[in-house]
Write a protein that holds these residues in place. Structure first.
Motif, PDB file in Angstrom:
ATOM      1  N   TYR A 240      49.215  36.842  42.147  1.00 31.94           N
ATOM      2  CA  TYR A 240      48.799  38.231  42.238  1.00 31.94           C
ATOM      3  C   TYR A 240      47.328  38.260  42.630  1.00 31.94           C
ATOM      4  CZ  TYR A 240      53.115  40.095  40.391  1.00 31.94           C
ATOM      5  OH  TYR A 240      54.421  40.462  40.237  1.00 31.94           O
ATOM      6  N   LYS A 241      47.057  38.970  43.697  1.00 33.07           N
ATOM      7  CA  LYS A 241      45.686  39.118  44.201  1.00 33.07           C
ATOM      8  C   LYS A 241      44.924  40.062  43.277  1.00 33.07           C
ATOM      9  CE  LYS A 241      43.297  40.749  48.327  1.00 33.07           C
ATOM     10  NZ  LYS A 241      43.485  41.322  49.660  1.00 33.07           N
ATOM     11  N   ILE A 242      43.659  39.740  43.044  1.00 30.15           N
ATOM     12  CA  ILE A 242      42.818  40.551  42.167  1.00 30.15           C
ATOM     13  C   ILE A 242      41.543  40.928  42.907  1.00 30.15           C
ATOM     14  CG2 ILE A 242      41.482  40.552  40.020  1.00 30.15           C
ATOM     15  CD1 ILE A 242      43.634  38.624  38.929  1.00 30.15           C
ATOM     16  N   GLU A 243      41.194  42.199  42.819  1.00 25.36           N
ATOM     17  CA  GLU A 243      39.947  42.678  43.421  1.00 25.36           C
ATOM     18  C   GLU A 243      39.033  43.199  42.322  1.00 25.36           C
ATOM     19  OE1 GLU A 243      40.954  45.548  46.429  1.00 25.36           O
ATOM     20  OE2 GLU A 243      41.895  44.027  47.701  1.00 25.36           O
ATOM     21  N   CYS A 244      37.765  42.803  42.393  1.00 27.58           N
ATOM     22  CA  CYS A 244      36.770  43.252  41.426  1.00 27.58           C
ATOM     23  C   CYS A 244      35.396  42.831  41.929  1.00 27.58           C
ATOM     24  CB  CYS A 244      37.045  42.650  40.046  1.00 27.58           C
ATOM     25  SG  CYS A 244      35.836  43.130  38.794  1.00 27.58           S
ATOM     26  N   PRO A 245      34.620  43.761  42.493  1.00 26.58           N
ATOM     27  CA  PRO A 245      33.289  43.397  43.002  1.00 26.58           C
ATOM     28  C   PRO A 245      32.390  42.748  41.943  1.00 26.58           C
ATOM     29  CG  PRO A 245      33.896  45.607  43.720  1.00 26.58           C
ATOM     30  CD  PRO A 245      34.944  45.170  42.735  1.00 26.58           C
ATOM     31  N   GLU A 246      32.464  43.223  40.698  1.00 30.18           N
ATOM     32  CA  GLU A 246      31.627  42.650  39.640  1.00 30.18           C
ATOM     33  C   GLU A 246      32.005  41.204  39.354  1.00 30.18           C
ATOM     34  OE1 GLU A 246      33.424  45.497  39.233  1.00 30.18           O
ATOM     35  OE2 GLU A 246      31.856  47.018  39.343  1.00 30.18           O
ATOM     36  N   LEU A 247      33.287  40.894  39.443  1.00 28.70           N
ATOM     37  CA  LEU A 247      33.731  39.516  39.237  1.00 28.70           C
ATOM     38  C   LEU A 247      33.175  38.605  40.325  1.00 28.70           C
ATOM     39  CD1 LEU A 247      35.453  37.408  37.750  1.00 28.70           C
ATOM     40  CD2 LEU A 247      37.389  38.129  39.179  1.00 28.70           C
ATOM     41  N   LEU A 248      33.189  39.093  41.561  1.00 26.48           N
ATOM     42  CA  LEU A 248      32.630  38.297  42.663  1.00 26.48           C
ATOM     43  C   LEU A 248      31.134  38.065  42.458  1.00 26.48           C
ATOM     44  CD1 LEU A 248      34.495  39.845  45.730  1.00 26.48           C
ATOM     45  CD2 LEU A 248      35.047  37.751  44.455  1.00 26.48           C
ATOM     46  N   LEU A 249      30.435  39.093  41.967  1.00 28.75           N
ATOM     47  CA  LEU A 249      28.996  38.953  41.692  1.00 28.75           C
ATOM     48  C   LEU A 249      28.760  37.955  40.556  1.00 28.75           C
ATOM     49  CD1 LEU A 249      26.068  39.763  42.194  1.00 28.75           C
ATOM     50  CD2 LEU A 249      26.444  41.722  40.666  1.00 28.75           C
TER      51      LEU A 249
ATOM     52  N   GLY B 213      29.386  43.584  31.829  1.00 31.56           N
ATOM     53  CA  GLY B 213      30.270  44.301  30.913  1.00 31.56           C
ATOM     54  C   GLY B 213      31.718  43.996  31.240  1.00 31.56           C
ATOM     55  N   THR B 214      32.606  44.659  30.521  1.00 28.93           N
ATOM     56  CA  THR B 214      34.037  44.507  30.762  1.00 28.93           C
ATOM     57  C   THR B 214      34.323  44.724  32.246  1.00 28.93           C
ATOM     58  OG1 THR B 214      34.528  45.286  28.541  1.00 28.93           O
ATOM     59  CG2 THR B 214      36.308  45.418  30.149  1.00 28.93           C
ATOM     60  N   LEU B 215      35.170  43.866  32.798  1.00 24.25           N
ATOM     61  CA  LEU B 215      35.498  43.925  34.216  1.00 24.25           C
ATOM     62  C   LEU B 215      36.777  44.727  34.433  1.00 24.25           C
ATOM     63  CD1 LEU B 215      34.939  40.152  35.053  1.00 24.25           C
ATOM     64  CD2 LEU B 215      33.344  42.041  35.496  1.00 24.25           C
ATOM     65  N   ASN B 216      36.766  45.602  35.425  1.00 26.46           N
ATOM     66  CA  ASN B 216      37.975  46.321  35.829  1.00 26.46           C
ATOM     67  C   ASN B 216      38.619  45.531  36.954  1.00 26.46           C
ATOM     68  OD1 ASN B 216      37.807  48.591  34.059  1.00 26.46           O
ATOM     69  ND2 ASN B 216      36.116  49.338  35.308  1.00 26.46           N
ATOM     70  N   LEU B 217      39.639  44.782  36.595  1.00 31.43           N
ATOM     71  CA  LEU B 217      40.336  43.925  37.553  1.00 31.43           C
ATOM     72  C   LEU B 217      41.458  44.722  38.201  1.00 31.43           C
ATOM     73  CD1 LEU B 217      40.669  40.848  35.159  1.00 31.43           C
ATOM     74  CD2 LEU B 217      38.900  41.210  36.900  1.00 31.43           C
ATOM     75  N   GLN B 218      41.347  44.941  39.499  1.00 28.90           N
ATOM     76  CA  GLN B 218      42.383  45.664  40.237  1.00 28.90           C
ATOM     77  C   GLN B 218      43.470  44.660  40.628  1.00 28.90           C
ATOM     78  OE1 GLN B 218      42.171  49.058  40.569  1.00 28.90           O
ATOM     79  NE2 GLN B 218      40.373  48.727  39.271  1.00 28.90           N
ATOM     80  N   ILE B 219      44.621  44.791  40.000  1.00 18.77           N
ATOM     81  CA  ILE B 219      45.731  43.877  40.264  1.00 18.77           C
ATOM     82  C   ILE B 219      46.468  44.406  41.489  1.00 18.77           C
ATOM     83  CG2 ILE B 219      47.743  42.698  39.330  1.00 18.77           C
ATOM     84  CD1 ILE B 219      45.022  42.291  37.739  1.00 18.77           C
ATOM     85  N   LYS B 220      46.456  43.610  42.531  1.00 13.47           N
ATOM     86  CA  LYS B 220      47.067  43.997  43.799  1.00 13.47           C
ATOM     87  C   LYS B 220      48.398  43.297  43.969  1.00 13.47           C
ATOM     88  CE  LYS B 220      43.625  46.594  44.996  1.00 13.47           C
ATOM     89  NZ  LYS B 220      43.782  48.016  45.201  1.00 13.47           N
ATOM     90  N   GLU B 221      48.961  43.437  45.120  1.00 10.80           N
ATOM     91  CA  GLU B 221      50.302  42.943  45.412  1.00 10.80           C
ATOM     92  C   GLU B 221      50.424  41.431  45.248  1.00 10.80           C
ATOM     93  OE1 GLU B 221      47.777  42.461  48.945  1.00 10.80           O
ATOM     94  OE2 GLU B 221      48.178  44.221  47.726  1.00 10.80           O
TER      95      GLU B 221
END
Length: 167
Positions: free
Chosen positions: A80-89, A62-70
């Motif tokens: 810009y670093k991005i965190e998203c466990p679903e994206l990694l999967l 589904g739609t990914l919630n991309l956490q935009i970090k520093e």
């Protein structure tokens, strides 16, 4: 000979405009031949099975919630670093499917990011990082699907877009 493909994540318009505007300001003009992007795979064969696999992945995720970090230093620029466990999967799933033909760069663990500056001196990159961090507040952007781009020895041409369909 078929033109090779690049796979990126489609990002909601407001976030895309934010990153693309920064890229237009800070990326060297002569090297800024593509818009801001979040790359998953850098070189894929242009064949029907790739399109089928990407379409299948978009049905599974589904739609990914991309956490935009520093903003982070990349040595000669800023991303810009991005965190998203679903994206990694998602990346790992496709990486396993495509293992036999991936280039070494695409065999590596994904470190999601969006580059806004490149080919700068380390000093200029550090200065920009400090400037951007002064008023930065982490935020969430939506990853809305996947995009396949044709790679034409520099410029990219959109080949096909796929929306995430799972709710």
């Amino acid at each position: 000979m078929e033109v090779p493909l690049i796979l990126t994540v489609a990002i909601e318009q407001n976030a895309f405009r934010f990153f693309d505007a920064l890229r237009k300001i800070y990326y060297p003009n002569e090297g800024n031949i593509v818009h801001a992007h979040l790359t998953l795979f850098h070189l894929l064969p242009n064949e029907p099975s790739i399109l089928d696999d990407v379409a299948d992945a978009c049905r599974q995720f589904g739609t990914l919630n991309l956490q935009i970090k520093e903003p982070i230093l990349t040595g000669n620029g800023i991303a810009y670093k991005i965190e998203c466990p679903e994206l990694l999967l998602l990346h790992k799933t496709l990486q396993q499917q495509w293992h036999s033909f991936l280039i070494p760069q695409d065999h590596q663990k994904l470190c999601p990011h969006i580059t806004i500056q490149n080919k700068a001196t380390p000093e200029a990159a550090k200065e920009l990082q400090e400037f951007l961090q002064q008023n930065f507040c982490a935020f969430t952007a939506k990853g809305t699907g996947l995009q396949l781009w044709e790679y034409h020895n520099g410029p990219w041409k959109l080949f096909k877009e796929f929306e995430f369909v799972r709710n």
